[in-house]
Design an enzyme around this catalytic site. Structure first.
Site, PDB file in Angstrom:
ATOM      1  N   GLU A 181     -20.729  29.165  17.142  1.00 23.02           N
ATOM      2  CA  GLU A 181     -20.209  30.412  17.706  1.00 23.02           C
ATOM      3  C   GLU A 181     -21.243  31.243  18.466  1.00 23.02           C
ATOM      4  O   GLU A 181     -21.596  32.359  18.049  1.00 23.02           O
ATOM      5  CB  GLU A 181     -19.589  31.271  16.596  1.00 23.02           C
ATOM      6  CG  GLU A 181     -18.466  30.586  15.847  1.00 23.02           C
ATOM      7  CD  GLU A 181     -17.723  31.524  14.889  1.00 23.02           C
ATOM      8  OE1 GLU A 181     -18.172  32.666  14.694  1.00 23.02           O
ATOM      9  OE2 GLU A 181     -16.680  31.116  14.357  1.00 23.02           O
ATOM     10  N   GLU A 375     -13.870  25.361  11.586  1.00 26.01           N
ATOM     11  CA  GLU A 375     -13.596  26.456  10.642  1.00 26.01           C
ATOM     12  C   GLU A 375     -12.158  26.911  10.781  1.00 26.01           C
ATOM     13  O   GLU A 375     -11.646  27.073  11.900  1.00 26.01           O
ATOM     14  CB  GLU A 375     -14.498  27.675  10.896  1.00 26.01           C
ATOM     15  CG  GLU A 375     -15.934  27.481  10.495  1.00 26.01           C
ATOM     16  CD  GLU A 375     -16.795  28.728  10.719  1.00 26.01           C
ATOM     17  OE1 GLU A 375     -16.266  29.863  10.711  1.00 26.01           O
ATOM     18  OE2 GLU A 375     -18.011  28.554  10.906  1.00 26.01           O
TER      19      GLU A 375
HETATM   20  C1  FCB Z   1     -17.102  32.780  11.481  1.00 27.98           C
HETATM   21  C2  FCB Z   1     -18.473  32.352  11.026  1.00 27.98           C
HETATM   22  C3  FCB Z   1     -18.569  32.015   9.558  1.00 27.98           C
HETATM   23  C4  FCB Z   1     -17.747  32.973   8.720  1.00 27.98           C
HETATM   24  C5  FCB Z   1     -16.349  33.084   9.257  1.00 27.98           C
HETATM   25  C6  FCB Z   1     -15.448  33.964   8.442  1.00 27.98           C
HETATM   26  O1  FCB Z   1     -17.207  33.589  12.593  1.00 27.98           O
HETATM   27  O2  FCB Z   1     -18.883  31.223  11.748  1.00 27.98           O
HETATM   28  O3  FCB Z   1     -19.914  32.013   9.190  1.00 27.98           O
HETATM   29  O4  FCB Z   1     -18.374  34.188   8.652  1.00 27.98           O
HETATM   30  O5  FCB Z   1     -16.370  33.542  10.573  1.00 27.98           O
END
Ligand code: FCB
Length: 472
Positions: A181, A375
Protein backbone atom coordinates in the site's frame (compact mmCIF):
# COMPACT_ATOMS: atom_id res chain seq x y z
CA UNK A 1 -27.23 -28.96 -3.99
CA UNK A 2 -25.18 -29.47 -0.88
CA UNK A 3 -24.29 -26.62 1.35
CA UNK A 4 -21.80 -26.09 4.10
CA UNK A 5 -23.89 -25.13 7.05
CA UNK A 6 -22.07 -23.59 9.93
CA UNK A 7 -24.77 -23.78 12.55
CA UNK A 8 -22.85 -21.68 15.04
CA UNK A 9 -22.82 -18.73 12.72
CA UNK A 10 -25.88 -19.50 10.68
CA UNK A 11 -23.91 -18.75 7.53
CA UNK A 12 -24.41 -21.02 4.55
CA UNK A 13 -21.89 -21.38 1.81
CA UNK A 14 -22.74 -22.71 -1.58
CA UNK A 15 -20.72 -25.90 -2.10
CA UNK A 16 -20.47 -24.88 -5.73
CA UNK A 17 -17.83 -22.42 -4.67
CA UNK A 18 -15.52 -25.42 -4.47
CA UNK A 19 -15.17 -26.00 -8.15
CA UNK A 20 -14.36 -22.34 -8.74
CA UNK A 21 -11.10 -22.44 -6.81
CA UNK A 22 -8.22 -24.57 -8.11
CA UNK A 23 -6.43 -27.06 -5.86
CA UNK A 24 -3.36 -24.88 -5.55
CA UNK A 25 -5.33 -21.75 -4.59
CA UNK A 26 -3.58 -19.96 -1.72
CA UNK A 27 -5.85 -19.77 1.33
CA UNK A 28 -4.12 -17.65 3.88
CA UNK A 29 -4.08 -14.89 6.45
CA UNK A 30 -1.77 -11.91 6.74
CA UNK A 31 0.22 -9.92 9.27
CA UNK A 32 2.87 -7.19 9.23
CA UNK A 33 6.11 -6.98 11.19
CA UNK A 34 5.53 -3.85 13.27
CA UNK A 35 1.93 -4.82 13.98
CA UNK A 36 2.70 -8.18 15.59
CA UNK A 37 6.38 -8.78 16.33
CA UNK A 38 7.21 -6.64 19.36
CA UNK A 39 10.86 -7.21 20.45
CA UNK A 40 11.72 -3.83 19.00
CA UNK A 41 15.04 -3.70 20.84
CA UNK A 42 16.12 -7.29 20.38
CA UNK A 43 18.74 -9.09 18.35
CA UNK A 44 20.17 -5.97 16.83
CA UNK A 45 16.99 -4.48 15.33
CA UNK A 46 17.37 -0.80 14.48
CA UNK A 47 14.59 1.69 15.09
CA UNK A 48 11.92 2.44 12.52
CA UNK A 49 9.79 5.48 11.80
CA UNK A 50 6.92 3.76 13.60
CA UNK A 51 8.92 3.49 16.85
CA UNK A 52 9.55 7.20 16.72
CA UNK A 53 6.03 8.16 15.61
CA UNK A 54 4.39 6.04 18.33
CA UNK A 55 6.67 7.64 20.93
CA UNK A 56 5.46 11.10 19.89
CA UNK A 57 2.60 12.24 22.14
CA UNK A 58 -0.76 12.50 20.41
CA UNK A 59 0.07 10.38 17.37
CA UNK A 60 -1.27 6.96 18.39
CA UNK A 61 -4.41 6.14 20.34
CA UNK A 62 -3.63 6.29 24.07
CA UNK A 63 0.08 6.57 23.36
CA UNK A 64 0.30 2.87 22.45
CA UNK A 65 3.22 1.41 20.50
CA UNK A 66 4.56 -1.78 18.93
CA UNK A 67 7.18 -2.56 21.61
CA UNK A 68 5.37 -5.76 22.58
CA UNK A 69 2.43 -5.97 20.15
CA UNK A 70 1.37 -9.63 19.83
CA UNK A 71 4.89 -10.63 20.89
CA UNK A 72 5.11 -12.77 17.77
CA UNK A 73 8.92 -12.54 17.83
CA UNK A 74 8.82 -14.83 20.87
CA UNK A 75 5.62 -16.71 19.99
CA UNK A 76 6.57 -17.51 16.40
CA UNK A 77 6.57 -21.33 16.72
CA UNK A 78 3.19 -21.27 18.46
CA UNK A 79 1.80 -18.91 15.84
CA UNK A 80 2.92 -21.19 13.01
CA UNK A 81 1.12 -24.06 14.78
CA UNK A 82 -2.01 -21.93 14.88
CA UNK A 83 -1.74 -21.26 11.15
CA UNK A 84 -1.35 -25.00 10.59
CA UNK A 85 -4.26 -25.85 12.82
CA UNK A 86 -6.50 -23.53 10.80
CA UNK A 87 -5.51 -25.51 7.72
CA UNK A 88 -4.18 -22.44 5.91
CA UNK A 89 -1.82 -23.33 3.08
CA UNK A 90 -0.28 -19.85 2.88
CA UNK A 91 0.85 -17.11 5.24
CA UNK A 92 1.58 -13.52 4.31
CA UNK A 93 4.02 -11.68 6.57
CA UNK A 94 6.33 -8.74 6.21
CA UNK A 95 10.02 -8.44 6.88
CA UNK A 96 11.20 -5.60 9.10
CA UNK A 97 13.84 -3.70 7.14
CA UNK A 98 15.41 -2.37 10.40
CA UNK A 99 15.96 -5.95 11.61
CA UNK A 100 17.93 -6.74 8.45
CA UNK A 101 19.78 -3.43 8.02
CA UNK A 102 19.58 -1.54 11.33
CA UNK A 103 20.94 1.60 9.68
CA UNK A 104 18.90 1.12 6.52
CA UNK A 105 22.01 0.47 4.44
CA UNK A 106 25.42 -1.04 5.08
CA UNK A 107 25.96 -3.71 7.69
CA UNK A 108 23.61 -6.68 7.54
CA UNK A 109 22.29 -7.96 10.87
CA UNK A 110 22.44 -11.75 10.50
CA UNK A 111 20.25 -12.29 13.57
CA UNK A 112 17.43 -10.46 11.80
CA UNK A 113 17.76 -12.66 8.74
CA UNK A 114 17.92 -15.73 10.98
CA UNK A 115 14.53 -14.95 12.50
CA UNK A 116 12.81 -14.94 9.12
CA UNK A 117 14.84 -17.97 8.06
CA UNK A 118 13.46 -19.88 11.05
CA UNK A 119 9.94 -18.67 10.30
CA UNK A 120 10.19 -19.87 6.69
CA UNK A 121 11.61 -23.23 7.84
CA UNK A 122 8.74 -23.79 10.22
CA UNK A 123 6.12 -22.78 7.69
CA UNK A 124 7.55 -25.14 5.13
CA UNK A 125 7.77 -28.01 7.61
CA UNK A 126 4.01 -27.57 8.03
CA UNK A 127 3.30 -27.32 4.30
CA UNK A 128 2.48 -23.59 4.47
CA UNK A 129 3.58 -21.38 1.58
CA UNK A 130 5.40 -18.22 2.72
CA UNK A 131 4.24 -15.02 1.02
CA UNK A 132 6.66 -12.19 1.76
CA UNK A 133 6.11 -8.43 1.83
CA UNK A 134 9.38 -6.52 1.92
CA UNK A 135 8.02 -3.19 3.11
CA UNK A 136 4.98 -2.83 5.31
CA UNK A 137 5.74 0.69 6.50
CA UNK A 138 8.60 0.26 9.00
CA UNK A 139 11.27 2.40 7.33
CA UNK A 140 14.59 2.39 9.22
CA UNK A 141 14.76 5.59 11.26
CA UNK A 142 18.33 6.14 10.04
CA UNK A 143 16.95 6.60 6.51
CA UNK A 144 14.22 8.94 7.72
CA UNK A 145 16.98 11.06 9.21
CA UNK A 146 18.26 11.44 5.65
CA UNK A 147 14.77 12.50 4.49
CA UNK A 148 13.22 9.06 4.14
CA UNK A 149 11.01 8.61 1.08
CA UNK A 150 11.58 12.22 0.09
CA UNK A 151 15.14 11.25 -0.72
CA UNK A 152 15.59 9.49 -4.05
CA UNK A 153 18.47 7.49 -2.54
CA UNK A 154 15.99 5.62 -0.34
CA UNK A 155 14.66 3.88 -3.46
CA UNK A 156 18.15 2.54 -4.18
CA UNK A 157 18.61 1.54 -0.54
CA UNK A 158 15.37 -0.43 -0.76
CA UNK A 159 16.57 -2.32 -3.82
CA UNK A 160 19.79 -3.25 -1.99
CA UNK A 161 17.76 -4.42 1.00
CA UNK A 162 15.50 -6.50 -1.29
CA UNK A 163 18.57 -8.24 -2.67
CA UNK A 164 19.95 -9.00 0.79
CA UNK A 165 16.69 -10.69 1.77
CA UNK A 166 16.33 -12.54 -1.54
CA UNK A 167 19.88 -13.89 -1.28
CA UNK A 168 18.95 -15.47 2.04
CA UNK A 169 15.39 -16.63 1.33
CA UNK A 170 15.15 -16.69 -2.45
CA UNK A 171 15.79 -20.41 -2.78
CA UNK A 172 12.81 -21.20 -0.56
CA UNK A 173 10.34 -18.32 -0.94
CA UNK A 174 8.47 -18.08 -4.24
CA UNK A 175 6.01 -15.28 -3.49
CA UNK A 176 7.32 -11.76 -3.08
CA UNK A 177 5.76 -8.33 -2.99
CA UNK A 178 7.90 -5.25 -2.73
CA UNK A 179 5.63 -2.69 -1.04
CA UNK A 180 2.39 -2.84 0.86
CA UNK A 181 0.00 0.00 0.00
CA UNK A 182 2.34 2.80 -1.11
CA UNK A 183 -0.77 5.04 -1.14
CA UNK A 184 -0.84 4.82 2.67
CA UNK A 185 2.92 5.24 3.06
CA UNK A 186 2.86 8.41 0.98
CA UNK A 187 -0.57 9.99 1.45
CA UNK A 188 -1.04 9.19 5.14
CA UNK A 189 2.67 9.29 6.02
CA UNK A 190 3.69 12.48 4.16
CA UNK A 191 0.40 14.16 3.17
CA UNK A 192 -2.02 14.11 6.08
CA UNK A 193 0.50 12.99 8.72
CA UNK A 194 -1.83 10.39 10.23
CA UNK A 195 0.87 7.75 9.83
CA UNK A 196 4.63 7.76 10.37
CA UNK A 197 6.65 9.82 9.74
CA UNK A 198 3.80 12.27 10.34
CA UNK A 199 4.57 14.89 7.68
CA UNK A 200 1.68 17.09 6.55
CA UNK A 201 2.48 18.33 3.10
CA UNK A 202 0.77 17.19 -0.09
CA UNK A 203 3.73 18.04 -2.27
CA UNK A 204 5.79 15.69 -0.12
CA UNK A 205 3.18 12.94 -0.46
CA UNK A 206 3.60 12.93 -4.25
CA UNK A 207 7.39 12.97 -4.06
CA UNK A 208 7.37 10.13 -1.53
CA UNK A 209 5.00 8.16 -3.76
CA UNK A 210 7.30 8.57 -6.74
CA UNK A 211 10.29 7.31 -4.78
CA UNK A 212 8.27 4.40 -3.40
CA UNK A 213 7.27 3.42 -6.92
CA UNK A 214 10.86 3.77 -8.06
CA UNK A 215 11.96 1.57 -5.16
CA UNK A 216 9.49 -1.07 -6.30
CA UNK A 217 10.70 -0.98 -9.90
CA UNK A 218 14.37 -1.07 -8.91
CA UNK A 219 13.81 -4.03 -6.59
CA UNK A 220 12.11 -6.31 -9.13
CA UNK A 221 15.23 -7.26 -11.16
CA UNK A 222 17.23 -7.65 -7.93
CA UNK A 223 14.61 -10.11 -6.69
CA UNK A 224 14.43 -11.82 -10.06
CA UNK A 225 18.18 -12.42 -10.03
CA UNK A 226 18.12 -14.01 -6.57
CA UNK A 227 14.99 -16.16 -6.62
CA UNK A 228 14.02 -19.34 -8.43
CA UNK A 229 12.32 -19.56 -11.80
CA UNK A 230 9.06 -20.27 -9.99
CA UNK A 231 9.14 -16.91 -8.20
CA UNK A 232 6.10 -14.66 -8.50
CA UNK A 233 7.04 -11.03 -7.97
CA UNK A 234 4.74 -8.08 -7.49
CA UNK A 235 3.40 -5.26 -5.34
CA UNK A 236 0.33 -4.82 -3.14
CA UNK A 237 -1.98 -1.84 -3.63
CA UNK A 238 -5.00 -0.81 -1.59
CA UNK A 239 -7.76 -0.45 -4.14
CA UNK A 240 -11.22 0.85 -3.37
CA UNK A 241 -13.84 0.94 -6.10
CA UNK A 242 -15.61 4.27 -6.36
CA UNK A 243 -19.36 4.57 -6.95
CA UNK A 244 -21.59 7.55 -7.61
CA UNK A 245 -24.19 8.52 -5.01
CA UNK A 246 -26.41 9.91 -7.78
CA UNK A 247 -26.29 10.19 -11.54
CA UNK A 248 -25.66 13.91 -11.92
CA UNK A 249 -22.88 14.57 -14.43
CA UNK A 250 -20.84 16.39 -11.79
CA UNK A 251 -21.06 13.36 -9.53
CA UNK A 252 -19.81 11.14 -12.33
CA UNK A 253 -16.91 13.52 -12.85
CA UNK A 254 -16.18 13.42 -9.14
CA UNK A 255 -16.12 9.61 -9.27
CA UNK A 256 -13.49 9.74 -12.02
CA UNK A 257 -11.41 12.10 -9.92
CA UNK A 258 -11.70 10.04 -6.75
CA UNK A 259 -10.74 6.92 -8.68
CA UNK A 260 -7.70 8.70 -10.08
CA UNK A 261 -6.61 9.97 -6.66
CA UNK A 262 -6.92 6.67 -4.86
CA UNK A 263 -6.49 3.89 -7.43
CA UNK A 264 -5.00 5.13 -10.69
CA UNK A 265 -2.27 7.16 -8.96
CA UNK A 266 -0.44 3.82 -8.52
CA UNK A 267 -2.02 1.51 -11.09
CA UNK A 268 -1.24 3.73 -14.09
CA UNK A 269 2.50 4.12 -13.54
CA UNK A 270 2.95 0.43 -12.69
CA UNK A 271 0.95 -0.96 -15.62
CA UNK A 272 1.07 1.89 -18.16
CA UNK A 273 4.31 3.63 -17.33
CA UNK A 274 2.69 7.04 -16.78
CA UNK A 275 0.85 9.02 -14.16
CA UNK A 276 -2.82 9.79 -14.89
CA UNK A 277 -3.31 13.05 -16.70
CA UNK A 278 -4.44 15.77 -14.32
CA UNK A 279 -3.36 13.88 -11.17
CA UNK A 280 -1.01 16.53 -9.83
CA UNK A 281 -3.27 19.44 -10.75
CA UNK A 282 -6.19 17.80 -9.00
CA UNK A 283 -3.99 17.34 -5.92
CA UNK A 284 -2.91 20.98 -6.13
CA UNK A 285 0.79 20.08 -6.34
CA UNK A 286 3.44 20.61 -8.99
CA UNK A 287 4.29 16.93 -9.08
CA UNK A 288 7.42 15.03 -8.16
CA UNK A 289 10.71 15.42 -9.93
CA UNK A 290 10.78 12.57 -12.43
CA UNK A 291 14.10 11.66 -14.02
CA UNK A 292 14.52 10.12 -17.46
CA UNK A 293 13.88 6.42 -17.30
CA UNK A 294 12.03 6.47 -13.97
CA UNK A 295 8.69 5.56 -15.45
CA UNK A 296 10.15 2.67 -17.42
CA UNK A 297 11.70 1.34 -14.21
CA UNK A 298 8.41 1.70 -12.37
CA UNK A 299 6.64 -0.21 -15.14
CA UNK A 300 9.08 -3.14 -15.02
CA UNK A 301 6.87 -6.16 -15.74
CA UNK A 302 5.60 -8.00 -12.66
CA UNK A 303 3.97 -11.40 -12.27
CA UNK A 304 1.45 -10.57 -9.65
CA UNK A 305 -0.67 -7.75 -8.28
CA UNK A 306 -1.68 -7.92 -4.63
CA UNK A 307 -5.03 -6.25 -4.01
CA UNK A 308 -6.09 -5.09 -0.55
CA UNK A 309 -9.77 -4.30 -0.36
CA UNK A 310 -12.01 -3.63 2.62
CA UNK A 311 -14.88 -1.47 1.39
CA UNK A 312 -16.02 0.95 -1.28
CA UNK A 313 -16.15 4.73 -1.71
CA UNK A 314 -19.49 6.34 -2.38
CA UNK A 315 -18.94 9.82 -3.76
CA UNK A 316 -20.88 13.02 -4.20
CA UNK A 317 -19.68 16.50 -5.12
CA UNK A 318 -18.66 18.54 -2.13
CA UNK A 319 -20.72 21.50 -1.02
CA UNK A 320 -18.31 24.06 0.39
CA UNK A 321 -18.67 24.84 4.06
CA UNK A 322 -17.06 27.38 6.31
CA UNK A 323 -13.57 26.31 7.39
CA UNK A 324 -13.00 24.18 4.30
CA UNK A 325 -9.58 25.48 3.53
CA UNK A 326 -7.48 22.53 4.68
CA UNK A 327 -5.15 20.36 2.66
CA UNK A 328 -7.63 17.66 1.80
CA UNK A 329 -9.09 17.53 -1.68
CA UNK A 330 -12.46 19.22 -1.47
CA UNK A 331 -14.06 18.92 -4.88
CA UNK A 332 -15.93 15.80 -3.78
CA UNK A 333 -16.72 14.00 -0.56
CA UNK A 334 -17.41 10.51 0.66
CA UNK A 335 -20.93 9.67 1.80
CA UNK A 336 -20.17 8.75 5.38
CA UNK A 337 -23.37 7.03 6.46
CA UNK A 338 -25.26 4.97 3.92
CA UNK A 339 -28.73 4.14 5.14
CA UNK A 340 -29.19 0.48 6.09
CA UNK A 341 -25.52 -0.30 5.61
CA UNK A 342 -23.46 -2.08 8.24
CA UNK A 343 -20.21 -0.42 9.33
CA UNK A 344 -17.14 -1.94 10.95
CA UNK A 345 -15.35 -0.49 13.97
CA UNK A 346 -13.09 1.39 11.54
CA UNK A 347 -16.17 3.17 10.21
CA UNK A 348 -15.81 1.30 6.91
CA UNK A 349 -18.99 0.26 5.14
CA UNK A 350 -19.47 -3.49 4.66
CA UNK A 351 -19.97 -3.79 0.91
CA UNK A 352 -18.88 -7.24 -0.37
CA UNK A 353 -19.66 -6.49 -4.02
CA UNK A 354 -16.73 -4.04 -3.95
CA UNK A 355 -14.29 -6.93 -3.97
CA UNK A 356 -15.68 -8.50 -7.14
CA UNK A 357 -16.01 -5.10 -8.80
CA UNK A 358 -12.46 -4.02 -8.09
CA UNK A 359 -11.00 -7.34 -9.23
CA UNK A 360 -12.99 -7.35 -12.46
CA UNK A 361 -12.04 -3.76 -13.17
CA UNK A 362 -8.32 -4.25 -12.54
CA UNK A 363 -8.33 -7.33 -14.76
CA UNK A 364 -10.18 -5.49 -17.53
CA UNK A 365 -8.21 -2.24 -17.43
CA UNK A 366 -4.71 -3.38 -16.43
CA UNK A 367 -4.60 -7.14 -17.04
CA UNK A 368 -2.02 -8.15 -14.42
CA UNK A 369 -0.79 -11.68 -15.12
CA UNK A 370 -2.17 -12.82 -11.77
CA UNK A 371 -3.85 -11.30 -8.73
CA UNK A 372 -3.85 -12.24 -5.06
CA UNK A 373 -6.25 -10.66 -2.60
CA UNK A 374 -3.58 -9.86 -0.06
CA UNK A 375 -5.90 -8.25 2.52
CA UNK A 376 -9.61 -8.38 3.26
CA UNK A 377 -11.20 -8.38 6.69
CA UNK A 378 -12.93 -6.35 9.36
CA UNK A 379 -12.54 -4.87 12.84
CA UNK A 380 -15.32 -5.48 15.30
CA UNK A 381 -15.52 -4.97 19.06
CA UNK A 382 -14.70 -8.55 20.03
CA UNK A 383 -14.87 -9.58 23.65
CA UNK A 384 -13.40 -12.65 25.27
CA UNK A 385 -15.40 -14.10 28.16
CA UNK A 386 -12.68 -16.46 29.36
CA UNK A 387 -13.99 -19.44 27.40
CA UNK A 388 -12.22 -21.35 24.62
CA UNK A 389 -13.55 -19.22 21.78
CA UNK A 390 -14.61 -15.68 20.93
CA UNK A 391 -17.92 -15.10 19.23
CA UNK A 392 -17.66 -12.75 16.22
CA UNK A 393 -20.71 -13.36 14.03
CA UNK A 394 -20.27 -10.11 12.08
CA UNK A 395 -16.76 -11.09 10.98
CA UNK A 396 -17.99 -14.57 9.98
CA UNK A 397 -20.58 -12.93 7.72
CA UNK A 398 -18.06 -10.44 6.41
CA UNK A 399 -15.61 -13.14 5.35
CA UNK A 400 -18.29 -15.49 3.99
CA UNK A 401 -19.84 -12.73 1.88
CA UNK A 402 -16.50 -11.58 0.56
CA UNK A 403 -15.62 -15.14 -0.43
CA UNK A 404 -18.85 -15.24 -2.44
CA UNK A 405 -17.78 -12.00 -4.07
CA UNK A 406 -14.34 -13.45 -4.80
CA UNK A 407 -16.02 -16.43 -6.39
CA UNK A 408 -17.99 -14.11 -8.68
CA UNK A 409 -14.76 -12.49 -9.83
CA UNK A 410 -13.17 -15.85 -10.56
CA UNK A 411 -16.24 -16.93 -12.48
CA UNK A 412 -15.82 -13.84 -14.63
CA UNK A 413 -12.32 -14.99 -15.51
CA UNK A 414 -10.23 -12.86 -13.16
CA UNK A 415 -6.98 -14.77 -12.51
CA UNK A 416 -7.10 -14.60 -8.72
CA UNK A 417 -4.85 -17.22 -7.21
CA UNK A 418 -4.96 -16.47 -3.52
CA UNK A 419 -6.95 -14.88 -0.71
CA UNK A 420 -5.51 -13.68 2.60
CA UNK A 421 -7.74 -12.63 5.47
CA UNK A 422 -6.54 -9.61 7.37
CA UNK A 423 -5.52 -10.59 9.95
CA UNK A 424 -4.25 -13.79 11.49
CA UNK A 425 -4.01 -12.13 14.92
CA UNK A 426 -5.35 -9.06 16.64
CA UNK A 427 -2.55 -6.52 16.42
CA UNK A 428 -1.30 -2.93 16.58
CA UNK A 429 -3.61 -1.12 14.19
CA UNK A 430 -1.28 1.82 13.47
CA UNK A 431 -2.68 5.16 14.68
CA UNK A 432 -5.59 3.31 16.30
CA UNK A 433 -3.26 1.29 18.52
CA UNK A 434 -4.80 -1.84 20.02
CA UNK A 435 -8.33 -0.44 19.98
CA UNK A 436 -9.23 -2.18 16.72
CA UNK A 437 -9.23 -5.95 16.48
CA UNK A 438 -8.96 -7.48 13.01
CA UNK A 439 -7.79 -10.98 13.95
CA UNK A 440 -9.46 -14.29 13.25
CA UNK A 441 -7.54 -15.20 16.40
CA UNK A 442 -8.05 -13.09 19.50
CA UNK A 443 -5.01 -11.89 21.44
CA UNK A 444 -5.40 -11.31 25.16
CA UNK A 445 -2.60 -8.75 25.40
CA UNK A 446 -1.89 -8.97 29.17
CA UNK A 447 -1.19 -12.73 28.92
CA UNK A 448 -0.44 -12.98 25.17
CA UNK A 449 -2.84 -15.89 25.08
CA UNK A 450 -4.33 -16.65 21.67
CA UNK A 451 -7.99 -17.70 21.45
CA UNK A 452 -9.77 -18.76 18.28
CA UNK A 453 -12.57 -16.54 17.16
CA UNK A 454 -15.55 -18.20 15.49
CA UNK A 455 -14.45 -16.55 12.24
CA UNK A 456 -11.18 -18.47 12.45
CA UNK A 457 -13.03 -21.74 12.97
CA UNK A 458 -15.46 -20.88 10.19
CA UNK A 459 -12.63 -20.06 7.76
CA UNK A 460 -10.86 -23.30 8.72
CA UNK A 461 -14.04 -25.30 7.96
CA UNK A 462 -14.48 -23.44 4.69
CA UNK A 463 -10.91 -24.21 3.61
CA UNK A 464 -11.20 -27.83 4.71
CA UNK A 465 -14.12 -28.17 2.30
CA UNK A 466 -12.06 -26.96 -0.65
CA UNK A 467 -10.32 -29.30 -3.04
CA UNK A 468 -6.71 -29.43 -1.83
CA UNK A 469 -3.40 -30.64 -3.02
CA UNK A 470 -2.07 -33.25 -0.65
CA UNK A 471 0.85 -32.01 1.37
CA UNK A 472 3.37 -34.81 1.70
C1 FCB B 1 -4.27 -1.89 5.67
C2 FCB B 1 -2.89 -2.22 6.17
C3 FCB B 1 -2.86 -3.26 7.27
C4 FCB B 1 -4.00 -3.06 8.25
C5 FCB B 1 -5.31 -2.95 7.52
C6 FCB B 1 -6.50 -2.82 8.42
O1 FCB B 1 -4.29 -0.62 5.14
O2 FCB B 1 -2.11 -2.70 5.11
O3 FCB B 1 -1.61 -3.19 7.90
O4 FCB B 1 -3.75 -1.97 9.04
O5 FCB B 1 -5.28 -1.88 6.63
Amino acid sequence: MSILDDTKSGIMVDAHIKSVFPVDFLWGAGTASYQIEGATHEDGRGLSIWDQFAATPGKVYQGENGDVAADHYHHMPEDVELIASLGLNAYRFSIAWPRILPEGTGTVNERGLDFYGRLVDRLQERGITPFVTLYHWDLPLALHEKNGWLNRETAFAFADYAEVVARRLGDRVDWWTTLNEPWCSSYLGYGTGEHAPGIRNMQSAYSAAHHLLLAHGLAIPRLRANTSQRAQLGITLNLTPVYAANDHPETLRAVEKADMMSNRWFLDPIFRGKYPEGLFAEAGVVGPSIEDGDLAIIATPIDLLGVNNYSRSLIRPHVAEKGDSDIVNRSYEHVAAVENSEYTEMGWEVYPQALADVLVRVHRDYAPRAIAVTENGAAFADEWDGSDHVSDPQRVSYIAEHLQSLKKARMQGVPVLGYFVWSLLDNFEWAQGYSKRFGIIYVDYPTQRRIFKDSGSWYAAFIAAQPRQRVS
